[in-house]
Scaffold this motif. Structure first.
Motif, short mmCIF file in Angstrom:
data_model
loop_
_atom_site.label_atom_id
_atom_site.label_comp_id
_atom_site.label_asym_id
_atom_site.label_seq_id
_atom_site.Cartn_x
_atom_site.Cartn_y
_atom_site.Cartn_z
N UNK A 7 2.05 -6.82 -5.76
CA UNK A 7 2.08 -6.19 -4.44
C UNK A 7 3.26 -6.55 -3.57
N UNK A 8 3.36 -5.85 -2.46
CA UNK A 8 4.49 -6.02 -1.56
C UNK A 8 4.45 -7.38 -0.87
N UNK A 9 3.25 -7.89 -0.55
CA UNK A 9 3.17 -9.20 0.09
C UNK A 9 3.71 -10.29 -0.82
N UNK A 10 3.32 -10.24 -2.09
CA UNK A 10 3.83 -11.22 -3.05
C UNK A 10 5.34 -11.10 -3.20
N UNK A 11 5.83 -9.87 -3.22
CA UNK A 11 7.26 -9.65 -3.41
C UNK A 11 8.07 -10.18 -2.23
N UNK A 40 4.33 -2.46 -7.37
CA UNK A 40 3.93 -1.23 -6.68
C UNK A 40 5.18 -0.60 -6.05
N UNK A 41 5.03 0.61 -5.53
CA UNK A 41 6.17 1.29 -4.92
C UNK A 41 6.72 0.50 -3.74
N UNK A 42 5.82 -0.02 -2.90
CA UNK A 42 6.27 -0.81 -1.75
C UNK A 42 6.93 -2.11 -2.20
N UNK A 43 6.37 -2.72 -3.24
CA UNK A 43 6.96 -3.95 -3.76
C UNK A 43 8.34 -3.69 -4.33
N UNK A 44 8.51 -2.56 -5.00
CA UNK A 44 9.82 -2.21 -5.56
C UNK A 44 10.85 -2.04 -4.45
#
Length: 400
Positions: A108-112, A140-144
Protein backbone atom coordinates in the motif's frame (compact mmCIF):
# COMPACT_ATOMS: atom_id res chain seq x y z
CA UNK A 1 22.61 -18.12 -1.41
CA UNK A 2 25.97 -18.52 0.23
CA UNK A 3 29.16 -16.56 0.03
CA UNK A 4 31.35 -19.52 -0.95
CA UNK A 5 32.83 -18.93 -4.41
CA UNK A 6 32.38 -21.47 -7.18
CA UNK A 7 35.00 -22.35 -9.72
CA UNK A 8 32.94 -20.96 -12.58
CA UNK A 9 31.96 -17.63 -11.08
CA UNK A 10 33.51 -16.73 -7.73
CA UNK A 11 31.94 -14.39 -5.26
CA UNK A 12 28.38 -13.29 -4.75
CA UNK A 13 27.34 -14.01 -8.35
CA UNK A 14 28.10 -17.72 -8.11
CA UNK A 15 24.45 -18.68 -7.53
CA UNK A 16 23.29 -17.36 -10.92
CA UNK A 17 23.79 -20.28 -13.32
CA UNK A 18 23.27 -19.54 -16.99
CA UNK A 19 23.15 -15.75 -16.46
CA UNK A 20 26.57 -14.81 -17.84
CA UNK A 21 25.35 -11.69 -19.64
CA UNK A 22 23.55 -10.42 -16.54
CA UNK A 23 26.56 -11.07 -14.32
CA UNK A 24 28.83 -9.18 -16.72
CA UNK A 25 26.37 -6.25 -16.78
CA UNK A 26 26.19 -6.09 -12.98
CA UNK A 27 29.96 -6.39 -12.55
CA UNK A 28 30.47 -3.41 -14.89
CA UNK A 29 27.91 -1.41 -12.92
CA UNK A 30 29.55 -2.28 -9.59
CA UNK A 31 32.91 -1.18 -10.99
CA UNK A 32 31.31 2.08 -12.16
CA UNK A 33 29.83 2.64 -8.71
CA UNK A 34 33.23 2.10 -7.10
CA UNK A 35 34.75 4.62 -9.53
CA UNK A 36 32.11 7.21 -8.62
CA UNK A 37 32.82 6.83 -4.91
CA UNK A 38 36.57 7.14 -5.43
CA UNK A 39 36.26 10.17 -7.67
CA UNK A 40 37.46 8.32 -10.79
CA UNK A 41 35.43 8.68 -14.01
CA UNK A 42 33.26 5.60 -14.43
CA UNK A 43 32.55 3.80 -17.68
CA UNK A 44 29.78 5.78 -19.50
CA UNK A 45 26.33 4.58 -18.49
CA UNK A 46 27.70 1.98 -16.10
CA UNK A 47 25.84 3.11 -12.99
CA UNK A 48 22.32 4.37 -12.38
CA UNK A 49 20.20 4.85 -9.28
CA UNK A 50 17.24 2.66 -10.29
CA UNK A 51 17.30 -0.91 -11.61
CA UNK A 52 14.51 -3.28 -12.63
CA UNK A 53 15.26 -7.02 -12.46
CA UNK A 54 12.84 -9.08 -14.55
CA UNK A 55 12.57 -12.70 -15.59
CA UNK A 56 10.28 -15.74 -15.34
CA UNK A 57 9.70 -17.52 -12.02
CA UNK A 58 12.87 -19.24 -10.86
CA UNK A 59 15.21 -17.25 -13.07
CA UNK A 60 16.77 -15.61 -10.00
CA UNK A 61 15.52 -12.01 -10.03
CA UNK A 62 15.91 -11.44 -6.29
CA UNK A 63 19.11 -13.51 -6.16
CA UNK A 64 20.68 -11.29 -8.84
CA UNK A 65 19.47 -8.12 -7.11
CA UNK A 66 20.91 -9.19 -3.76
CA UNK A 67 24.20 -10.21 -5.37
CA UNK A 68 24.39 -6.77 -7.00
CA UNK A 69 23.64 -5.12 -3.66
CA UNK A 70 26.49 -7.10 -2.10
CA UNK A 71 28.84 -6.06 -4.92
CA UNK A 72 27.95 -2.38 -4.41
CA UNK A 73 28.56 -2.59 -0.66
CA UNK A 74 31.50 -5.02 -0.76
CA UNK A 75 34.41 -3.95 1.40
CA UNK A 76 36.93 -5.63 -0.90
CA UNK A 77 35.28 -4.45 -4.10
CA UNK A 78 33.12 -6.22 -6.66
CA UNK A 79 31.34 -8.73 -4.43
CA UNK A 80 33.99 -11.05 -3.03
CA UNK A 81 31.44 -13.02 -1.01
CA UNK A 82 33.88 -13.35 1.90
CA UNK A 83 34.03 -9.94 3.60
CA UNK A 84 31.72 -8.98 6.46
CA UNK A 85 29.73 -6.63 4.23
CA UNK A 86 29.03 -9.29 1.59
CA UNK A 87 27.97 -11.81 4.22
CA UNK A 88 25.66 -9.30 5.88
CA UNK A 89 23.98 -8.40 2.58
CA UNK A 90 23.48 -12.05 1.66
CA UNK A 91 21.98 -12.66 5.11
CA UNK A 92 19.76 -9.57 4.80
CA UNK A 93 21.25 -7.91 7.89
CA UNK A 94 23.40 -5.12 6.44
CA UNK A 95 22.62 -1.71 7.93
CA UNK A 96 22.56 -0.06 4.49
CA UNK A 97 20.24 -2.62 2.88
CA UNK A 98 16.48 -2.06 3.08
CA UNK A 99 14.99 -5.41 2.10
CA UNK A 100 11.30 -5.14 1.14
CA UNK A 101 9.23 -8.33 0.78
CA UNK A 102 5.50 -7.65 0.45
CA UNK A 103 3.80 -10.24 2.64
CA UNK A 104 0.20 -9.53 1.67
CA UNK A 105 -1.62 -9.52 -1.63
CA UNK A 106 -0.61 -5.90 -2.25
CA UNK A 107 1.78 -3.20 -1.02
CA UNK A 108 0.00 0.00 0.00
CA UNK A 109 0.74 3.68 -0.28
CA UNK A 110 1.28 4.13 3.47
CA UNK A 111 3.98 1.47 3.51
CA UNK A 112 5.57 2.96 0.39
CA UNK A 113 5.71 6.47 1.84
CA UNK A 114 7.38 5.12 4.98
CA UNK A 115 9.87 3.24 2.79
CA UNK A 116 10.64 6.36 0.73
CA UNK A 117 11.39 8.32 3.92
CA UNK A 118 13.75 5.62 5.16
CA UNK A 119 15.46 5.36 1.77
CA UNK A 120 16.25 9.08 1.77
CA UNK A 121 18.68 8.69 4.67
CA UNK A 122 22.44 8.64 4.34
CA UNK A 123 24.22 5.27 4.37
CA UNK A 124 25.91 4.39 7.64
CA UNK A 125 28.95 2.98 5.88
CA UNK A 126 29.50 5.93 3.57
CA UNK A 127 28.89 3.95 0.37
CA UNK A 128 25.30 3.33 -0.77
CA UNK A 129 21.87 3.06 0.78
CA UNK A 130 20.24 0.21 -1.17
CA UNK A 131 16.52 -0.58 -1.36
CA UNK A 132 15.90 -4.12 -2.64
CA UNK A 133 12.17 -4.32 -3.41
CA UNK A 134 11.06 -7.87 -4.21
CA UNK A 135 7.68 -8.33 -5.93
CA UNK A 136 7.46 -4.62 -6.73
CA UNK A 137 4.58 -5.49 -9.04
CA UNK A 138 2.39 -5.86 -5.92
CA UNK A 139 2.35 -2.07 -5.43
CA UNK A 140 -1.09 -0.52 -5.62
CA UNK A 141 -1.60 2.36 -8.05
CA UNK A 142 -1.19 4.94 -5.28
CA UNK A 143 1.88 3.15 -3.97
CA UNK A 144 3.40 3.14 -7.46
CA UNK A 145 2.90 6.90 -7.70
CA UNK A 146 4.66 7.40 -4.37
CA UNK A 147 7.49 5.13 -5.50
CA UNK A 148 7.84 6.99 -8.80
CA UNK A 149 8.62 10.26 -7.03
CA UNK A 150 11.49 8.66 -5.11
CA UNK A 151 12.91 7.03 -8.25
CA UNK A 152 12.67 10.28 -10.23
CA UNK A 153 14.53 12.25 -7.58
CA UNK A 154 16.61 9.76 -5.59
CA UNK A 155 18.91 10.75 -2.76
CA UNK A 156 22.51 10.99 -4.06
CA UNK A 157 23.63 7.72 -2.44
CA UNK A 158 20.40 5.72 -2.68
CA UNK A 159 20.06 2.87 -5.18
CA UNK A 160 16.69 1.25 -5.91
CA UNK A 161 16.62 -2.40 -7.00
CA UNK A 162 13.11 -3.45 -8.06
CA UNK A 163 12.11 -7.03 -8.93
CA UNK A 164 9.11 -8.09 -11.02
CA UNK A 165 8.25 -10.93 -13.43
CA UNK A 166 8.20 -8.55 -16.41
CA UNK A 167 8.59 -4.85 -17.13
CA UNK A 168 4.90 -4.69 -18.10
CA UNK A 169 3.98 -5.53 -14.49
CA UNK A 170 5.03 -2.02 -13.44
CA UNK A 171 3.59 1.29 -14.60
CA UNK A 172 5.37 2.73 -17.66
CA UNK A 173 6.58 5.80 -15.76
CA UNK A 174 8.54 3.64 -13.32
CA UNK A 175 10.01 1.17 -15.79
CA UNK A 176 11.10 3.99 -18.11
CA UNK A 177 13.28 5.37 -15.32
CA UNK A 178 14.99 2.08 -14.48
CA UNK A 179 17.93 0.25 -16.02
CA UNK A 180 16.66 -3.13 -17.15
CA UNK A 181 18.24 -6.42 -16.07
CA UNK A 182 16.55 -9.31 -17.88
CA UNK A 183 17.20 -12.83 -16.64
CA UNK A 184 16.52 -16.04 -18.56
CA UNK A 185 15.61 -19.55 -17.42
CA UNK A 186 18.93 -21.38 -16.89
CA UNK A 187 19.47 -24.84 -18.33
CA UNK A 188 18.87 -27.91 -16.18
CA UNK A 189 22.54 -28.82 -16.49
CA UNK A 190 23.63 -25.42 -15.14
CA UNK A 191 21.25 -25.69 -12.16
CA UNK A 192 22.34 -29.26 -11.45
CA UNK A 193 25.97 -28.16 -11.44
CA UNK A 194 25.20 -25.57 -8.75
CA UNK A 195 23.38 -28.17 -6.63
CA UNK A 196 26.26 -30.60 -6.94
CA UNK A 197 29.09 -28.14 -6.33
CA UNK A 198 27.48 -25.96 -3.65
CA UNK A 199 25.15 -28.36 -1.87
CA UNK A 200 26.90 -31.70 -2.36
CA UNK A 201 23.84 -33.30 -4.01
CA UNK A 202 24.52 -36.45 -6.02
CA UNK A 203 24.66 -35.53 -9.76
CA UNK A 204 21.81 -37.76 -10.94
CA UNK A 205 19.49 -36.51 -8.19
CA UNK A 206 20.56 -32.92 -8.85
CA UNK A 207 19.75 -33.23 -12.57
CA UNK A 208 16.37 -34.84 -11.90
CA UNK A 209 15.47 -32.08 -9.43
CA UNK A 210 16.71 -29.38 -11.83
CA UNK A 211 14.55 -30.76 -14.64
CA UNK A 212 11.52 -30.93 -12.37
CA UNK A 213 12.09 -27.36 -11.21
CA UNK A 214 12.58 -26.06 -14.78
CA UNK A 215 15.55 -23.86 -13.95
CA UNK A 216 14.39 -22.65 -10.51
CA UNK A 217 17.51 -23.12 -8.36
CA UNK A 218 15.76 -22.71 -5.00
CA UNK A 219 12.94 -25.11 -5.89
CA UNK A 220 15.38 -27.64 -7.32
CA UNK A 221 17.33 -27.54 -4.07
CA UNK A 222 14.13 -28.09 -2.04
CA UNK A 223 13.03 -31.01 -4.21
CA UNK A 224 16.44 -32.65 -3.84
CA UNK A 225 16.80 -32.11 -0.10
CA UNK A 226 13.29 -31.78 1.39
CA UNK A 227 11.27 -34.98 1.44
CA UNK A 228 8.04 -33.11 2.21
CA UNK A 229 8.46 -30.89 -0.85
CA UNK A 230 9.06 -33.92 -3.04
CA UNK A 231 5.97 -35.61 -1.57
CA UNK A 232 3.75 -32.59 -2.23
CA UNK A 233 4.89 -32.56 -5.84
CA UNK A 234 4.20 -36.28 -6.17
CA UNK A 235 0.69 -35.76 -4.76
CA UNK A 236 -0.02 -33.06 -7.34
CA UNK A 237 1.23 -35.24 -10.18
CA UNK A 238 -1.25 -37.97 -9.22
CA UNK A 239 -4.13 -35.69 -10.22
CA UNK A 240 -4.01 -36.33 -14.02
CA UNK A 241 -4.46 -40.08 -13.56
CA UNK A 242 -7.05 -39.65 -10.79
CA UNK A 243 -9.57 -37.33 -12.48
CA UNK A 244 -11.49 -40.03 -14.34
CA UNK A 245 -15.04 -38.90 -13.51
CA UNK A 246 -17.10 -36.38 -11.52
CA UNK A 247 -16.43 -37.76 -8.03
CA UNK A 248 -12.65 -38.18 -8.32
CA UNK A 249 -12.37 -34.78 -10.02
CA UNK A 250 -14.11 -32.98 -7.15
CA UNK A 251 -12.07 -34.96 -4.63
CA UNK A 252 -8.83 -33.99 -6.40
CA UNK A 253 -9.83 -30.31 -6.29
CA UNK A 254 -10.53 -30.50 -2.57
CA UNK A 255 -7.19 -32.20 -1.97
CA UNK A 256 -5.28 -29.52 -3.91
CA UNK A 257 -6.90 -26.71 -1.93
CA UNK A 258 -6.56 -28.50 1.42
CA UNK A 259 -2.86 -29.14 0.81
CA UNK A 260 -2.32 -25.46 0.01
CA UNK A 261 -4.17 -24.44 3.18
CA UNK A 262 -2.14 -26.83 5.35
CA UNK A 263 1.16 -25.62 3.92
CA UNK A 264 0.13 -21.99 4.35
CA UNK A 265 -0.86 -22.67 7.94
CA UNK A 266 2.46 -24.32 8.68
CA UNK A 267 4.39 -21.41 7.16
CA UNK A 268 2.39 -18.62 8.79
CA UNK A 269 2.16 -20.19 12.26
CA UNK A 270 5.95 -20.12 12.48
CA UNK A 271 5.81 -16.36 11.80
CA UNK A 272 2.62 -15.20 13.50
CA UNK A 273 3.23 -15.93 17.18
CA UNK A 274 6.78 -14.47 17.30
CA UNK A 275 5.39 -11.28 15.72
CA UNK A 276 2.57 -11.08 18.26
CA UNK A 277 4.99 -11.72 21.12
CA UNK A 278 7.37 -9.01 19.84
CA UNK A 279 4.47 -6.54 19.70
CA UNK A 280 3.41 -7.38 23.27
CA UNK A 281 6.96 -6.78 24.49
CA UNK A 282 7.14 -3.50 22.59
CA UNK A 283 4.03 -2.28 24.44
CA UNK A 284 5.43 -3.40 27.78
CA UNK A 285 3.25 -6.44 28.53
CA UNK A 286 4.43 -8.04 31.74
CA UNK A 287 6.22 -4.88 32.84
CA UNK A 288 5.30 -2.47 35.57
CA UNK A 289 5.80 1.21 36.20
CA UNK A 290 4.53 4.56 35.12
CA UNK A 291 2.93 4.66 31.69
CA UNK A 292 2.69 0.89 31.16
CA UNK A 293 -1.09 0.75 31.68
CA UNK A 294 -1.64 3.55 29.15
CA UNK A 295 0.65 1.86 26.64
CA UNK A 296 -1.19 -1.44 27.04
CA UNK A 297 -4.49 0.29 26.25
CA UNK A 298 -3.00 1.36 22.93
CA UNK A 299 -1.92 -2.15 22.08
CA UNK A 300 -5.35 -3.32 20.94
CA UNK A 301 -5.31 -1.24 17.76
CA UNK A 302 -1.75 -2.23 16.91
CA UNK A 303 -2.58 -5.91 17.49
CA UNK A 304 -5.61 -5.63 15.20
CA UNK A 305 -3.44 -4.12 12.44
CA UNK A 306 -0.92 -6.93 12.88
CA UNK A 307 -3.62 -9.61 12.71
CA UNK A 308 -4.99 -8.06 9.52
CA UNK A 309 -1.52 -8.17 7.93
CA UNK A 310 -1.08 -11.75 9.05
CA UNK A 311 -4.40 -12.77 7.50
CA UNK A 312 -3.41 -11.12 4.24
CA UNK A 313 -0.07 -12.94 4.32
CA UNK A 314 -1.79 -16.28 4.97
CA UNK A 315 -4.08 -15.71 1.98
CA UNK A 316 -1.10 -14.90 -0.22
CA UNK A 317 0.88 -17.96 0.91
CA UNK A 318 -2.13 -20.21 0.26
CA UNK A 319 -2.62 -18.79 -3.21
CA UNK A 320 1.09 -18.97 -4.01
CA UNK A 321 1.17 -22.60 -2.90
CA UNK A 322 -1.90 -23.47 -4.96
CA UNK A 323 -0.45 -21.61 -7.94
CA UNK A 324 2.75 -23.67 -7.65
CA UNK A 325 0.65 -26.84 -7.78
CA UNK A 326 -1.11 -25.54 -10.91
CA UNK A 327 2.24 -24.82 -12.53
CA UNK A 328 3.33 -28.38 -11.73
CA UNK A 329 0.20 -29.68 -13.46
CA UNK A 330 0.74 -27.40 -16.46
CA UNK A 331 4.31 -28.64 -16.80
CA UNK A 332 3.10 -32.26 -16.67
CA UNK A 333 0.59 -31.70 -19.47
CA UNK A 334 3.16 -29.72 -21.43
CA UNK A 335 5.41 -32.79 -21.35
CA UNK A 336 2.51 -34.96 -22.51
CA UNK A 337 1.92 -32.59 -25.41
CA UNK A 338 5.59 -32.65 -26.38
CA UNK A 339 5.50 -36.44 -26.37
CA UNK A 340 2.31 -36.53 -28.44
CA UNK A 341 3.82 -34.16 -31.01
CA UNK A 342 7.16 -35.95 -31.09
CA UNK A 343 8.99 -32.75 -30.19
CA UNK A 344 12.72 -32.98 -29.60
CA UNK A 345 12.86 -31.19 -26.26
CA UNK A 346 13.89 -31.93 -22.70
CA UNK A 347 11.09 -33.34 -20.55
CA UNK A 348 10.67 -32.44 -16.89
CA UNK A 349 9.19 -35.86 -16.09
CA UNK A 350 10.34 -39.39 -16.93
CA UNK A 351 8.81 -40.55 -20.21
CA UNK A 352 7.54 -43.71 -18.50
CA UNK A 353 5.27 -41.53 -16.31
CA UNK A 354 3.77 -39.84 -19.36
CA UNK A 355 3.36 -42.57 -21.95
CA UNK A 356 0.02 -44.02 -20.83
CA UNK A 357 -1.77 -40.66 -20.63
CA UNK A 358 -0.16 -39.47 -23.85
CA UNK A 359 -1.33 -42.51 -25.79
CA UNK A 360 -4.88 -42.37 -24.40
CA UNK A 361 -5.45 -38.76 -25.42
CA UNK A 362 -4.90 -36.34 -28.31
CA UNK A 363 -2.90 -33.12 -28.64
CA UNK A 364 -6.16 -31.14 -28.87
CA UNK A 365 -7.41 -32.61 -25.59
CA UNK A 366 -4.08 -31.88 -23.91
CA UNK A 367 -4.24 -28.27 -25.08
CA UNK A 368 -7.74 -27.93 -23.62
CA UNK A 369 -6.47 -29.25 -20.30
CA UNK A 370 -3.59 -26.77 -20.33
CA UNK A 371 -6.05 -23.97 -21.03
CA UNK A 372 -8.20 -25.11 -18.10
CA UNK A 373 -5.19 -24.90 -15.77
CA UNK A 374 -4.26 -21.42 -17.00
CA UNK A 375 -7.87 -20.31 -16.63
CA UNK A 376 -7.86 -21.54 -13.03
CA UNK A 377 -4.78 -19.42 -12.35
CA UNK A 378 -6.56 -16.39 -13.81
CA UNK A 379 -9.61 -17.01 -11.62
CA UNK A 380 -7.42 -17.06 -8.52
CA UNK A 381 -5.96 -13.66 -9.41
CA UNK A 382 -9.55 -12.39 -9.66
CA UNK A 383 -10.23 -13.56 -6.07
CA UNK A 384 -12.56 -16.40 -7.06
CA UNK A 385 -12.92 -18.90 -4.19
CA UNK A 386 -10.00 -21.36 -4.58
CA UNK A 387 -12.18 -24.46 -4.22
CA UNK A 388 -14.62 -23.31 -6.92
CA UNK A 389 -11.77 -22.47 -9.29
CA UNK A 390 -10.05 -25.79 -8.63
CA UNK A 391 -13.28 -27.76 -9.11
CA UNK A 392 -13.92 -26.11 -12.47
CA UNK A 393 -10.39 -27.02 -13.52
CA UNK A 394 -10.43 -30.67 -12.40
CA UNK A 395 -13.81 -31.23 -14.08
CA UNK A 396 -12.28 -29.88 -17.30
CA UNK A 397 -9.29 -32.20 -16.86
CA UNK A 398 -11.67 -35.14 -16.49
CA UNK A 399 -13.62 -34.20 -19.61
CA UNK A 400 -10.57 -33.50 -21.75
Amino acid sequence: MTGTPSAQDPGVFGDLPGQDAVVAQLRRAAAGAAALLSGRPPEPGAMTHAWLFTGPPGSGRSVAARAFAAALLCGDGGGCGECASCRQVLAGTHADLLLVRPEGLSYGVKQTRELVLRAAGKPTGGRWQIVLFEDADRCTEQAANALLKAIEEPAPQTVWLLCAPSAEDLVPTIRSRCRMVTLVVPSSEAVARVLTERDGIEPASALAAARAAQGHVGRARRLATDASAAKRRADVLRVPAAVTSLGPALSAAATLVRTAEEEAKAVTEDLDEPEREALRRAFGEGSSGKGVAKAMRGMAGAMKDLEDRQKSRATRVKRDTLDQALLELALFYRDILMLQLGADTELAHPESDLRKLASSSTPDATLRRLQAIMHCRELLTLNVAPLLAAEEMTLSLAEG
